[in-house]
Design a protein around this motif. Structure first.
Motif, short mmCIF file in Angstrom:
data_model
loop_
_atom_site.label_atom_id
_atom_site.label_comp_id
_atom_site.label_asym_id
_atom_site.label_seq_id
_atom_site.Cartn_x
_atom_site.Cartn_y
_atom_site.Cartn_z
N ALA A 141 0.86 -1.59 0.00
CA ALA A 141 -0.11 -0.23 0.44
C ALA A 141 0.99 1.00 0.35
O ALA A 141 0.91 2.28 -0.59
CB ALA A 141 -1.15 -0.26 1.16
N LEU A 142 2.20 1.22 0.54
CA LEU A 142 2.75 2.12 0.23
C LEU A 142 3.23 3.07 -0.31
O LEU A 142 3.78 3.60 -0.75
CB LEU A 142 4.02 2.40 1.91
N ARG A 143 3.83 1.62 -1.23
CA ARG A 143 5.01 1.72 -2.04
C ARG A 143 3.14 2.21 -3.23
O ARG A 143 3.77 2.93 -4.14
CB ARG A 143 5.60 0.46 -3.06
N GLN A 144 2.57 1.79 -3.37
CA GLN A 144 1.69 2.35 -4.27
C GLN A 144 1.59 4.11 -3.86
O GLN A 144 1.02 4.94 -4.61
CB GLN A 144 0.37 1.56 -4.26
N ALA A 145 1.15 4.57 -2.61
CA ALA A 145 0.97 5.68 -2.01
C ALA A 145 1.92 6.75 -2.51
O ALA A 145 2.33 7.78 -3.29
CB ALA A 145 1.07 6.63 -0.84
N ALA A 146 3.45 6.00 -2.48
CA ALA A 146 4.09 6.80 -2.84
C ALA A 146 4.88 7.12 -4.45
O ALA A 146 5.52 7.85 -4.61
CB ALA A 146 6.40 5.87 -2.45
N ALA A 147 4.37 5.80 -4.98
CA ALA A 147 4.48 6.66 -6.28
C ALA A 147 3.38 7.57 -7.05
O ALA A 147 3.20 7.75 -8.08
CB ALA A 147 4.33 4.97 -7.25
N HIS A 148 2.48 7.86 -6.24
CA HIS A 148 2.05 9.00 -7.09
C HIS A 148 2.75 10.59 -7.04
O HIS A 148 3.66 10.68 -5.99
CB HIS A 148 1.03 9.09 -5.63
N PRO A 149 2.56 11.04 -7.59
CA PRO A 149 3.34 12.23 -8.32
C PRO A 149 3.00 13.24 -7.24
O PRO A 149 3.46 14.24 -6.35
CB PRO A 149 3.03 12.71 -9.48
N GLN A 150 1.67 13.41 -6.25
CA GLN A 150 1.73 13.73 -5.05
C GLN A 150 1.91 13.88 -3.53
O GLN A 150 1.82 14.54 -2.86
CB GLN A 150 0.10 14.47 -5.26
N ALA A 151 2.51 12.60 -3.20
CA ALA A 151 2.86 11.98 -2.60
C ALA A 151 4.01 12.16 -2.02
O ALA A 151 5.11 12.62 -2.95
CB ALA A 151 3.38 10.42 -2.38
N ASP A 152 4.45 12.89 -1.04
CA ASP A 152 5.11 13.44 -0.44
C ASP A 152 6.18 12.89 0.51
O ASP A 152 6.05 11.69 1.11
CB ASP A 152 4.56 14.90 0.34
N LYS A 153 7.47 13.69 0.83
CA LYS A 153 8.54 12.62 2.08
C LYS A 153 7.65 12.34 2.94
O LYS A 153 8.76 11.05 2.90
CB LYS A 153 10.06 13.67 2.26
N ARG A 154 7.04 12.72 3.67
CA ARG A 154 6.48 11.22 4.99
C ARG A 154 5.81 9.80 5.01
O ARG A 154 6.21 9.34 5.46
CB ARG A 154 5.32 12.83 5.17
N VAL A 155 5.17 10.11 3.34
CA VAL A 155 4.97 8.54 2.43
C VAL A 155 6.20 8.31 2.17
O VAL A 155 5.73 6.77 2.87
CB VAL A 155 4.37 8.96 1.47
N ARG A 156 7.11 8.36 1.77
CA ARG A 156 8.75 7.65 1.53
C ARG A 156 9.48 7.31 2.73
O ARG A 156 9.27 5.95 3.32
CB ARG A 156 9.37 8.61 0.97
N GLN A 157 8.98 7.91 3.54
CA GLN A 157 9.82 8.01 4.68
C GLN A 157 8.60 7.09 5.90
O GLN A 157 9.54 6.10 6.28
CB GLN A 157 9.98 9.31 6.21
N ASN A 158 7.28 6.83 5.81
CA ASN A 158 6.93 5.83 6.41
C ASN A 158 7.14 4.03 5.57
O ASN A 158 7.42 3.33 6.11
CB ASN A 158 5.51 5.61 6.47
#
Length: 282
Positions: A192-209
């Motif tokens: 789920a987090l990889r899908q979120a992180a791949a979104h162009p509007q995802a920010d660094k907090r998603v990537r850190q999670n």
């Protein structure tokens, strides 16, 4: 989870707290755009902006307490400055007068979640949501509240419902990922987090999670590579070193829960940790 800088000790709090509200979150393992729309909240409200406006909003509220729009803005400013209990009082008074206003009830529900009045928050948010006009942001917040109540299965079902309304929405996916992490379903959390992180509007907090969840599975080099995209190399290395020490201990999940409780006790009342969840997250 509204983690701005994922330093070592706050790192373990991301799983349990970062936007699973709101809540916040904004819930959010949030995308940074706010976990709630105009139905509950129009978007992120920085503490600096809130402090610059709060005195004027308070003055207008005192002189015109029946101005619903100003009451909502005042409550948002109060929440942004860690005064969630006061925000609840303002919105509760206004809701008595306008119980059928969905924007108001959405804002009220979020404020109630901030102060831990979860059952009441769910009731109020239910009144803010219309079946003929489904709002994924409200469903996202409702799900984050269930996560805070320790009911991940109900939370995950609601996140799935929210994704049916807004497929691919990164704030929902990020909250869902953290919900899976809380229930120790790490492969699902990573997906789920990889899908979120791949979104162009995802920010660094998603990537850190995402880095956190990858690290919790023992893939430390990969976790550090993800963390380095947003953090200085030394800080990324320090975070992963701490993760490594946690994961190699048999009671690592107990430590996460213990750290979560310490973090909640140390935060000022009504203040959520700076984070991406969330939200889910508010």
């Amino acid at each position: 989870m509204p983690i701005a800088s994922l330093s070592v000790r706050p790192l373990v709090l991301v799983v349990a707290l970062s936007a699973l509200v709101s809540g916040g979150c904004s819930l959010s393992a949030r995308s940074g755009r706010g976990d709630i729309t105009g139905s509950v909240r129009t978007g992120p409200y920085s503490e600096q902006a809130a402090r610059s406006e709060i005195e004027g909003l308070a003055s207008r509220y005192r002189s015109s307490p029946t101005d619903t729009g100003n009451a909502i803005r005042y409550a948002r400013a109060l929440r942004a400055t860690g005064q969630s209990a006061q925000a609840v009082a303002v919105l509760e008074r206004t809701a008595i007068r306008e119980p059928g206003n969905p924007v108001l009830m959405g804002e009220f529900g979020r404020a109630l979640a901030d102060v831990g009045r979860h059952d009441q928050a769910l009731q109020v948010l239910g009144r803010a949501h219309r079946a003929d006009q489904p709002d994924w942001r409200i469903v996202n917040v409702q799900a984050s509240i269930y996560d805070q109540m320790g009911r991940p299965q109900e939370a995950q079902a609601l996140y799935t419902d929210a994704l049916k309304i807004a497929p691919g929405e990164p704030s929902i996916l990020s909250n869902l990922g953290l919900s899976y992490a809380l229930s120790r379903q790490l492969p699902q959390a990573e997906q789920a987090l990889r899908q979120a992180a791949a979104h162009p509007q995802a920010d660094k907090r998603v990537r850190q999670n995402l880095a956190l969840v990858v690290g919790l599975q023992g893939r430390f080099a990969e976790a550090e590579e993800i963390a380095r995209k947003d953090l200085p190399p030394a800080e990324a290395e320090q975070n992963v070193a701490y993760l490594r020490s946690m994961v190699t201990q048999q009671n690592s999940w107990a430590q996460i829960r213990q750290s979560e409780r310490r973090g909640q006790a140390q935060r000022p009342a009504g203040q959520t940790p700076v984070a991406a969840p969330s939200a889910p997250r508010s």
